[in-house]
Write a protein that holds these residues in place. Structure first.
Motif, mmCIF file in Angstrom:
data_model
loop_
_atom_site.group_PDB
_atom_site.id
_atom_site.type_symbol
_atom_site.label_atom_id
_atom_site.label_comp_id
_atom_site.label_asym_id
_atom_site.label_seq_id
_atom_site.Cartn_x
_atom_site.Cartn_y
_atom_site.Cartn_z
ATOM 1 N N GLU A 35 11.362 -70.674 14.796
ATOM 2 C CA GLU A 35 11.172 -70.756 16.644
ATOM 3 C C GLU A 35 10.085 -71.474 17.277
ATOM 4 O O GLU A 35 10.057 -71.886 18.530
ATOM 5 N N LEU A 36 8.851 -70.745 16.801
ATOM 6 C CA LEU A 36 7.544 -71.138 17.132
ATOM 7 C C LEU A 36 6.790 -71.318 16.386
ATOM 8 O O LEU A 36 5.905 -70.644 16.228
ATOM 9 N N PRO A 37 6.752 -72.824 15.984
ATOM 10 C CA PRO A 37 6.144 -72.380 15.174
ATOM 11 C C PRO A 37 4.887 -73.174 15.503
ATOM 12 O O PRO A 37 3.591 -73.318 14.208
ATOM 13 N N ASP A 38 4.473 -73.377 16.585
ATOM 14 C CA ASP A 38 2.758 -73.650 16.729
ATOM 15 C C ASP A 38 1.695 -72.334 17.301
ATOM 16 O O ASP A 38 1.322 -72.839 17.705
ATOM 17 N N ARG A 58 14.189 -56.248 25.745
ATOM 18 C CA ARG A 58 14.815 -58.089 25.850
ATOM 19 C C ARG A 58 14.704 -58.445 26.982
ATOM 20 O O ARG A 58 13.614 -59.743 27.661
ATOM 21 N N ARG A 59 15.039 -57.808 28.079
ATOM 22 C CA ARG A 59 15.048 -58.150 29.674
ATOM 23 C C ARG A 59 13.810 -59.181 29.971
ATOM 24 O O ARG A 59 13.584 -59.996 30.887
ATOM 25 N N ARG A 60 12.888 -57.675 29.985
ATOM 26 C CA ARG A 60 11.463 -57.357 30.578
ATOM 27 C C ARG A 60 10.724 -58.909 30.088
ATOM 28 O O ARG A 60 9.807 -59.557 30.689
ATOM 29 N N MET A 61 10.531 -59.288 28.256
ATOM 30 C CA MET A 61 10.287 -60.092 27.273
ATOM 31 C C MET A 61 10.509 -61.605 28.018
ATOM 32 O O MET A 61 10.038 -62.385 28.419
ATOM 33 N N GLY A 74 9.616 -65.424 25.884
ATOM 34 C CA GLY A 74 11.452 -65.154 26.336
ATOM 35 C C GLY A 74 11.791 -66.221 24.947
ATOM 36 O O GLY A 74 13.279 -65.639 24.767
ATOM 37 N N VAL A 75 11.655 -67.521 24.579
ATOM 38 C CA VAL A 75 12.246 -67.663 22.488
ATOM 39 C C VAL A 75 12.192 -66.299 22.268
ATOM 40 O O VAL A 75 13.428 -66.112 21.602
ATOM 41 N N VAL A 76 11.178 -65.214 22.034
ATOM 42 C CA VAL A 76 11.981 -64.578 21.173
ATOM 43 C C VAL A 76 12.758 -63.603 20.865
ATOM 44 O O VAL A 76 13.299 -63.211 20.333
#
Length: 437
Positions: A205-208, A259-262, A271-273
Motif C-alpha cells: 500500500e505504501l511502496p515508497d 484508526r480514527r486518530r490515524m 490514513g492509508v495504513v
C-alpha cells in the motif's frame, strides 16, 4: 583483570558492558529477569511500543556491535533513506534530505541482537537477581548487594567499579544517602504524556514509504492538542504505528479510536495504513508523567568507581526518540574516559562532565518543545519566548529548505549539538526560506 558490575540488562547496560570489555575489564551483569538470549524482560513494560534508534545511535551501535544493521535487515528490519522517510509538520510534508537514514525495527529484535552479541563474550557473565544496595569502603565502591531472584537472601558481589543502568527508577541516590554520600540535584518537567502502539499487516500500500512522522506541535488556538505520531516498516512485514498526546487527550486501547486518530492526522501515510491494513493483536498503551534529569556532574563528592548510564541519568519525553541513542553515547563516553588513562577506582567526575554534554543537548531540544504545550508549567529557561519563536521560524524554514532541514535533522538525530543551529549562516538561510514562502 579488573571486575565491573553492571546493574541492569538494558540496552544501556549491554552497551556499557561492551565498552568495558573493549578495555579488558571483566563484567558481571545483574538483572532481575536474568538474560536469556531471546527472552523479553519483564522490567520493560514499554517494550511493545515503537522505539526509534536515531542515526547517531545506529552509528554508536555499529561501533560496539559491528554489522548490527546488516544482521537486523537480514531478519526483516527495514532501512529507509532519503524520500522514504517522510516528515510532516503542521499539515505539510517537509523536504527530504538525501542520505538521511533510519532503521525500522522492533525493540524486541534490537535488544535480542545486542544481548546475544554481548553474552557471547566469555568475559561477560550474568547474575539473576535485583540490586538492593551498595557497599562503599575506603571512599570507593567495593561491592553490590544483590537479592537472589528466587529467594530473599542477599549476597555481596565484590566489584572494582559499578555501572548503574537500572533506568529512570534507579535507587542509586537513595543507596548513596544510606552510605552517607550526597545525592545529585534532580530536574523534573511534568509532561503527562500518553502513547499507544499498534501493529498492522504490511503489504504494497505504501511502496515508497519506510518511515513517517507527524512532528510534535503546540496546541491550537482552540486549545485542542494535535496528536503526534510515527510509523515504521519493521520485521515480519508489519507496520508499527504510535500515537502520542498529552493530558486529557491521551490515546486509549480502543482499536477504532486508534484508526480514527490515524486518519485525522495531517500526514497521508497514516490514513492509508488505517484504511487498508489489518490490525494485528491489541493496541498497547503506556504513559510518562514527567521527564527526568539527574545532574550527577554537580555532585562534588562521589565514591570512586561509580558510573551511571542511560535513563538512570536522564529520561526524556519519548516522542523525540532520544533514549536508546543517549544510552549508546553514554557507553562511548565511558570508553573515552577510561581510554585516557583514568583510574577505574577513582571518582569519575570527568566522565560525568562528558556525559553532561550529551544529556543537556537532548534535554534542551526536548524540553523546549514540551514547554510549548499549555499544560506544561516549566521551569522556563531564560529567554524562553525568543527561543520558542526562533524554533518556530526554524521549523517553518526546514519544511521547504533542504539545507536547513539537513542541519535540523543533524541535531534531532544527535549528530550535532543544538548550539550548531545558532550560526549566522544558518539563520541567514532560515530568513531566506521564510522570505521565499
Amino acid at each position: 583483570m579488573q571486575h565491573v558490575v553492571v546493574l541492569g540488562g538494558s540496552i544501556a547496560g549491554m552497551a556499557a558492558a561492551r565498552a568495558l570489555r573493549s578495555l579488558g575489564k571483566r563484567v558481571t551483569v545483574v538483572e532481575p529477569d536474568g538474560l536469556a538470549a531471546t527472552a523479553a524482560r519483564d522490567g520493560v513494560p514499554q517494550s511493545g511500543q515503537l522505539h526509534a534508534l536515531l542515526d547517531m545511535g545506529r552509528t554508536q551501535a555499529e561501533r560496539w556491535f559491528p554489522g548490527l544493521s546488516k544482521d537486523l535487515v537480514a531478519e526483516g528490519a527495514v532501512l529507509g533513506s532519503g524520500s522514504e522517510i517522510q516528515l510532516f509538520s503542521r499539515g505539510r510534508r517537509k523536504v527530504s534530505v538525501p542520505g538521511n537514514e533510519l532503521i525500522g525495527v522492533s525493540r524486541g529484535l534490537l535488544e535480542e541482537h545486542i544481548r546475544r552479541r554481548t553474552l557471547l563474550d566469555d568475559g561477560v557473565s550474568v547474575r539473576a537477581g535485583k540490586a538492593c544496595g551498595l557497599v562503599v569502603r575506603d571512599m570507593r565502591v567495593a561491592a553490590v548487594r544483590v537479592r537472589a531472584a528466587d529467594s530473599d537472601e542477599v549476597h555481596l558481589v565484590p566489584a572494582d567499579a559499578v555501572v548503574d543502568a537500572t533506568g529512570r527508577s534507579s535507587r542509586l541516590a537513595s543507596w548513596l544517602r544510606e552510605e552517607g554520600w550526597p545525592q545529585p540535584p534532580v530536574d523534573r518537567m511534568r509532561i503527562d504524556l500518553g502513547y499507544a502502539t499498534a501493529r498492522f499487516r504490511r503489504g504494497h500500500e505504501l511502496p515508497d514509504v519506510r518511515v513517517a512522522h507527524q512532528l510534535p506541535a503546540a496546541a491550537s488556538g482552540t486549545g485542542a492538542q494535535p496528536d503526534t505520531g510515527a510509523m515504521a516498516a519493521v520485521e515480519g512485514d508489519q507496520w508499527m504505528a504510535v500515537i502520542a498526546a498529552y493530558a486529557g487527550m491521551r490515546p486509549t486501547r480502543d482499536p477504532a479510536d486508534f484508526r480514527r486518530r490515524m486518519k485525522e492526522m495531517d500526514a497521508g501515510p497514516f490514513g492509508v495504513v488505517a484504511d487498508r491494513c489489518e490490525l494485528i493483536g491489541e493496541v498497547e498503551t503506556y504513559g510518562m508523567a514527567h521527564s527526568l534529569r539527574r545532574r550527577w556532574w554537580e555532585v562534588e563528592r562521589l565514591p570512586g568507581g561509580l558510573f551511571v548510564v542511560g535513563d538512570a541519568v536522564a529520561s526524556f519525553n519519548p516522542v523525540y526518540g532520544q533514549g536508546m541513542t543517549s544510552a549508546l553515547l553514554h557507553a562511548s563516553c565511558l570508553a573515552a574516559y577510561l581510554r585516557r588513562g583514568a583510574d577505574l577506582r577513582a571518582p569519575a567526575h570527568a566522565y560525568f562532565h562528558h556525559v553532561r554534554v550529551v544529556v543537556n543537548a537532548a534535554w534542551e531540544l526536548s524540553t523546549l518543545s514540551d514547554l510549548a504545550q499549555p499544560h506544561v508549567t516549566g521551569p522556563y529557561p531564560r529567554g524562553y519566548p525568543l527561543a520558542r519563536k526562533m524554533a518556530e521560524w526554524m521549523e517553518e524554514a526546514s519544511t521547504t529548505d533542504a539545507w536547513v532541514n539537513e542541519r535540523f535533522l543533524d541535531v534531532v538525530n544527535m549528530r550535532r549539538r543544538p548550539a550548531d543551529l545558532q550560526t549566522p549562516r544558518f539563520w541567514w538561510r532560515v530568513a531566506m526560506a521564510r522570505a521565499r514562502r
